[in-house]
Scaffold this motif. Sequence first.
Motif, short mmCIF file in Angstrom:
data_model
loop_
_atom_site.label_atom_id
_atom_site.label_comp_id
_atom_site.label_asym_id
_atom_site.label_seq_id
_atom_site.Cartn_x
_atom_site.Cartn_y
_atom_site.Cartn_z
N ARG A 57 -85.03 19.90 -8.14
CA ARG A 57 -84.31 19.09 -9.14
C ARG A 57 -82.90 18.78 -8.67
O ARG A 57 -82.43 17.64 -8.75
CB ARG A 57 -84.28 19.82 -10.48
CG ARG A 57 -83.66 18.99 -11.61
CD ARG A 57 -83.28 19.84 -12.80
NE ARG A 57 -82.23 20.80 -12.52
CZ ARG A 57 -80.92 20.52 -12.47
NH1 ARG A 57 -80.50 19.29 -12.66
NH2 ARG A 57 -80.03 21.47 -12.23
N LYS A 58 -82.21 19.78 -8.15
CA LYS A 58 -80.84 19.58 -7.68
C LYS A 58 -80.80 18.60 -6.52
O LYS A 58 -79.90 17.75 -6.44
CB LYS A 58 -80.22 20.92 -7.26
CG LYS A 58 -79.84 21.80 -8.40
CD LYS A 58 -79.24 23.11 -7.91
CE LYS A 58 -78.87 24.02 -9.05
NZ LYS A 58 -78.33 25.31 -8.59
N THR A 64 -79.93 10.97 -6.08
CA THR A 64 -79.74 9.90 -7.05
C THR A 64 -78.27 9.55 -7.19
O THR A 64 -77.89 8.38 -7.21
CB THR A 64 -80.31 10.30 -8.43
OG1 THR A 64 -81.71 10.57 -8.28
CG2 THR A 64 -80.10 9.23 -9.46
N ILE A 65 -77.42 10.55 -7.26
CA ILE A 65 -75.97 10.33 -7.37
C ILE A 65 -75.45 9.59 -6.14
O ILE A 65 -74.69 8.64 -6.26
CB ILE A 65 -75.22 11.66 -7.60
CG1 ILE A 65 -75.55 12.19 -9.01
CG2 ILE A 65 -73.73 11.49 -7.43
CD1 ILE A 65 -75.07 13.59 -9.26
N LYS A 66 -75.87 10.02 -4.96
CA LYS A 66 -75.45 9.35 -3.73
C LYS A 66 -75.89 7.90 -3.71
O LYS A 66 -75.15 7.01 -3.32
CB LYS A 66 -75.98 10.08 -2.50
CG LYS A 66 -75.27 11.38 -2.20
CD LYS A 66 -75.84 12.04 -0.96
CE LYS A 66 -75.13 13.36 -0.68
NZ LYS A 66 -75.69 14.04 0.49
N LEU A 68 -76.50 5.99 -6.31
CA LEU A 68 -75.74 5.23 -7.30
C LEU A 68 -74.32 4.93 -6.81
O LEU A 68 -73.78 3.85 -7.08
CB LEU A 68 -75.68 5.99 -8.62
CG LEU A 68 -76.98 6.09 -9.40
CD1 LEU A 68 -76.83 7.03 -10.59
CD2 LEU A 68 -77.46 4.72 -9.85
N LYS A 69 -73.74 5.85 -6.05
CA LYS A 69 -72.39 5.65 -5.53
C LYS A 69 -72.38 4.56 -4.46
O LYS A 69 -71.37 3.89 -4.29
CB LYS A 69 -71.83 6.95 -4.96
CG LYS A 69 -71.41 7.93 -6.02
CD LYS A 69 -70.84 9.19 -5.41
CE LYS A 69 -70.37 10.15 -6.47
NZ LYS A 69 -69.80 11.39 -5.89
N GLN A 70 -73.49 4.39 -3.76
CA GLN A 70 -73.55 3.38 -2.71
C GLN A 70 -73.69 1.99 -3.29
O GLN A 70 -73.40 1.00 -2.64
CB GLN A 70 -74.73 3.67 -1.77
CG GLN A 70 -74.51 4.90 -0.92
CD GLN A 70 -75.72 5.23 -0.08
OE1 GLN A 70 -76.77 4.63 -0.20
NE2 GLN A 70 -75.56 6.23 0.78
N ASN A 71 -74.17 1.89 -4.51
CA ASN A 71 -74.37 0.57 -5.14
C ASN A 71 -73.16 0.11 -5.82
O ASN A 71 -72.24 -0.05 -6.10
CB ASN A 71 -75.53 0.62 -6.14
CG ASN A 71 -76.84 0.83 -5.45
OD1 ASN A 71 -77.00 0.46 -4.30
ND2 ASN A 71 -77.78 1.43 -6.14
#
Length: 71
Positions: A57-58, A64-66, A68-71
């Motif tokens: 999960r982690k 997912t966070i990475k 989203l940050k790239q977009n």
Amino acid sequence: MGRKKLTFENAIESLEEIVRQMETGDIPLNELINKYNEGIKLSAFCMAELDRAEQIRKLKLTKTIKSLKQN
């Protein structure tokens, strides 16, 4: 006949059955000790599976966070 692979769900069911048997108080001491030891092993297996699921999960959350940050 081969033994089925132990799954989290099977281990939980087995633990529940062990608890039911132990709660009756009708088990001889030697068998009670054996059931207790089996329960400890099943509990350790379940904890390891939960730890593994948490790590997955982690990892997915980090990805997912990475993303989203790239977009």
